[in-house]
Design a protein around this motif. Structure first.
Motif, PDB file in Angstrom:
ATOM      1  N   LEU A  11      -4.864 -13.025   6.075  1.00 51.74           N
ATOM      2  CA  LEU A  11      -6.314 -12.832   6.051  1.00 51.74           C
ATOM      3  C   LEU A  11      -6.676 -11.385   5.741  1.00 51.74           C
ATOM      4  O   LEU A  11      -7.571 -11.123   4.935  1.00 51.74           O
ATOM      5  CB  LEU A  11      -6.910 -13.246   7.405  1.00 51.74           C
ATOM      6  N   GLN A  12      -5.968 -10.442   6.362  1.00 48.66           N
ATOM      7  CA  GLN A  12      -6.261  -9.041   6.098  1.00 48.66           C
ATOM      8  C   GLN A  12      -5.957  -8.694   4.650  1.00 48.66           C
ATOM      9  O   GLN A  12      -6.705  -7.958   4.004  1.00 48.66           O
ATOM     10  CB  GLN A  12      -5.459  -8.136   7.041  1.00 48.66           C
ATOM     11  N   CYS A  13      -4.863  -9.218   4.139  1.00 46.79           N
ATOM     12  CA  CYS A  13      -4.514  -8.965   2.746  1.00 46.79           C
ATOM     13  C   CYS A  13      -5.574  -9.540   1.806  1.00 46.79           C
ATOM     14  O   CYS A  13      -5.983  -8.895   0.839  1.00 46.79           O
ATOM     15  CB  CYS A  13      -3.147  -9.569   2.441  1.00 46.79           C
ATOM     16  N   PHE A  14      -6.038 -10.748   2.078  1.00 51.61           N
ATOM     17  CA  PHE A  14      -7.069 -11.367   1.245  1.00 51.61           C
ATOM     18  C   PHE A  14      -8.352 -10.540   1.267  1.00 51.61           C
ATOM     19  O   PHE A  14      -8.960 -10.283   0.220  1.00 51.61           O
ATOM     20  CB  PHE A  14      -7.361 -12.783   1.732  1.00 51.61           C
ATOM     21  N   MET A  66      -8.551  -8.961  -2.351  1.00 56.19           N
ATOM     22  CA  MET A  66      -9.444  -9.769  -3.179  1.00 56.19           C
ATOM     23  C   MET A  66     -10.916  -9.393  -3.030  1.00 56.19           C
ATOM     24  O   MET A  66     -11.689  -9.493  -3.977  1.00 56.19           O
ATOM     25  CB  MET A  66      -9.278 -11.262  -2.824  1.00 56.19           C
ATOM     26  N   LEU A  67     -11.317  -8.968  -1.821  1.00 60.28           N
ATOM     27  CA  LEU A  67     -12.732  -8.690  -1.585  1.00 60.28           C
ATOM     28  C   LEU A  67     -13.038  -7.206  -1.479  1.00 60.28           C
ATOM     29  O   LEU A  67     -14.207  -6.815  -1.431  1.00 60.28           O
ATOM     30  CB  LEU A  67     -13.197  -9.406  -0.307  1.00 60.28           C
ATOM     31  N   TYR A  87      -2.875 -18.839  -3.373  1.00 61.60           N
ATOM     32  CA  TYR A  87      -3.942 -18.393  -4.278  1.00 61.60           C
ATOM     33  C   TYR A  87      -3.763 -16.921  -4.639  1.00 61.60           C
ATOM     34  O   TYR A  87      -3.898 -16.534  -5.802  1.00 61.60           O
ATOM     35  CB  TYR A  87      -5.308 -18.594  -3.617  1.00 61.60           C
ATOM     36  N   MET A  88      -3.434 -16.109  -3.655  1.00 56.92           N
ATOM     37  CA  MET A  88      -3.284 -14.672  -3.910  1.00 56.92           C
ATOM     38  C   MET A  88      -2.111 -14.374  -4.831  1.00 56.92           C
ATOM     39  O   MET A  88      -2.079 -13.346  -5.504  1.00 56.92           O
ATOM     40  CB  MET A  88      -3.135 -13.906  -2.594  1.00 56.92           C
ATOM     41  N   GLU A  89      -1.126 -15.273  -4.860  1.00 54.21           N
ATOM     42  CA  GLU A  89       0.017 -15.060  -5.745  1.00 54.21           C
ATOM     43  C   GLU A  89      -0.395 -15.104  -7.218  1.00 54.21           C
ATOM     44  O   GLU A  89       0.237 -14.469  -8.066  1.00 54.21           O
ATOM     45  CB  GLU A  89       1.091 -16.120  -5.494  1.00 54.21           C
ATOM     46  N   GLY A  90      -1.466 -15.842  -7.486  1.00 54.46           N
ATOM     47  CA  GLY A  90      -1.868 -15.985  -8.888  1.00 54.46           C
ATOM     48  C   GLY A  90      -3.144 -15.262  -9.252  1.00 54.46           C
ATOM     49  O   GLY A  90      -3.612 -15.351 -10.377  1.00 54.46           O
ATOM     50  N   ALA A  91      -3.695 -14.523  -8.288  1.00 52.32           N
ATOM     51  CA  ALA A  91      -4.963 -13.840  -8.533  1.00 52.32           C
ATOM     52  C   ALA A  91      -4.757 -12.337  -8.600  1.00 52.32           C
ATOM     53  O   ALA A  91      -3.956 -11.778  -7.862  1.00 52.32           O
ATOM     54  CB  ALA A  91      -5.965 -14.173  -7.416  1.00 52.32           C
ATOM     55  N   PRO A 105      -9.679  -7.272  -7.895  1.00 46.25           N
ATOM     56  CA  PRO A 105     -10.764  -6.799  -8.749  1.00 46.25           C
ATOM     57  C   PRO A 105     -10.484  -5.392  -9.275  1.00 46.25           C
ATOM     58  O   PRO A 105      -9.901  -4.562  -8.583  1.00 46.25           O
ATOM     59  CB  PRO A 105     -11.978  -6.797  -7.803  1.00 46.25           C
ATOM     60  N   GLN A 106     -10.918  -5.109 -10.492  1.00 44.13           N
ATOM     61  CA  GLN A 106     -10.670  -3.795 -11.088  1.00 44.13           C
ATOM     62  C   GLN A 106     -11.310  -2.672 -10.290  1.00 44.13           C
ATOM     63  O   GLN A 106     -10.775  -1.568 -10.209  1.00 44.13           O
ATOM     64  CB  GLN A 106     -11.205  -3.781 -12.526  1.00 44.13           C
TER      65      GLN A 106
END
Length: 210
Positions: free
Chosen positions: A81-84, A88-89, A118-122, A125-126
């Protein structure tokens, strides 16, 4: 399902001891949770009675196999969760850790697995990448022996799952122990020494600890 407070205590014992196999004192557990000793003693007594903890020397306790399984599961949920949230956010690592503490108790194992996949393939953000670079972040491979740094971001998210299992994720503090002749980096995370290949080390963006 255990109450969230019980899960917090088991996770705290795991965190304090590094692997859950060593005893943790009442004082260490209370300090990790920011609670009073009397409250900690009451909760720990219940966990001992339920078979999740066992008494050690003095007032110390250690995780049983049953308790270690629960603690490891909660800790992994927290890491994912922390990594996501950070990767990602773009949430700040400290804020993401607090959010993960709240979310980890209600989320299912299946959802965590799907989130990890999901995170393995995402790609992050730049703007997250630019933010790390703007704070003069460098890679793990750039660090010197003896440096203590904080993980800011992991490039190449397909590596996330393996690194999460090793306890390396955004917000985690690592110490550079050795740099090997083959350019691999040996880091200490939660009391354990882990060798990171140069290919992986270049994907781990770190920043100086405040």
């Amino acid at each position: 399902m255990l109450p969230s407070t019980f899960e917090d205590y088991l996770e705290a014992v795991l965190t304090v001891t590094g692997n859950g196999r060593q005893p943790a004192t009442m004082q260490d557990i209370a300090a990790a949770l920011g609670t009073g000793r009397a409250t900690a003693e009451t909760t720990i007594a219940s966990l001992v009675e339920e078979g999740y903890l066992e008494r050690a020397t003095g007032d110390a306790v250690r995780l049983t196999e049953k308790g270690r399984s629960v603690a490891a599961g909660v800790a992994r949920k927290h890491r994912v969760l922390q990594c996501f949230l950070t990767e990602m956010l773009g949430v700040d690592a400290d804020a993401a850790s607090k959010e993960a503490c709240t979310l980890e108790h209600g989320i299912s194992d299946e959802t965590i697995e799907r989130l990890s996949s999901y995170m393995e393939g995402a790609e992050p953000p730049q703007e997250r990448i630019r933010r790390c670079r703007g704070r003069e972040a460098c890679t793990l491979l750039d660090c010197k022996e003896g440096d203590t740094v904080r993980v800011a971001m992991i490039r190449g998210p397909r590596r996330n799952r393996r690194l999460l299992d090793l306890g390396i994720f955004p917000g985690e503090v690592v110490q550079i122990r050795r740099k090997l002749p083959n350019q691999s980096v040996v880091v200490r995370v939660k009391g354990c020494d882990i060798a990171i290949s140069p290919e992986i080390a270049t994907s781990i963006i770190v920043e100086s600890c405040p």
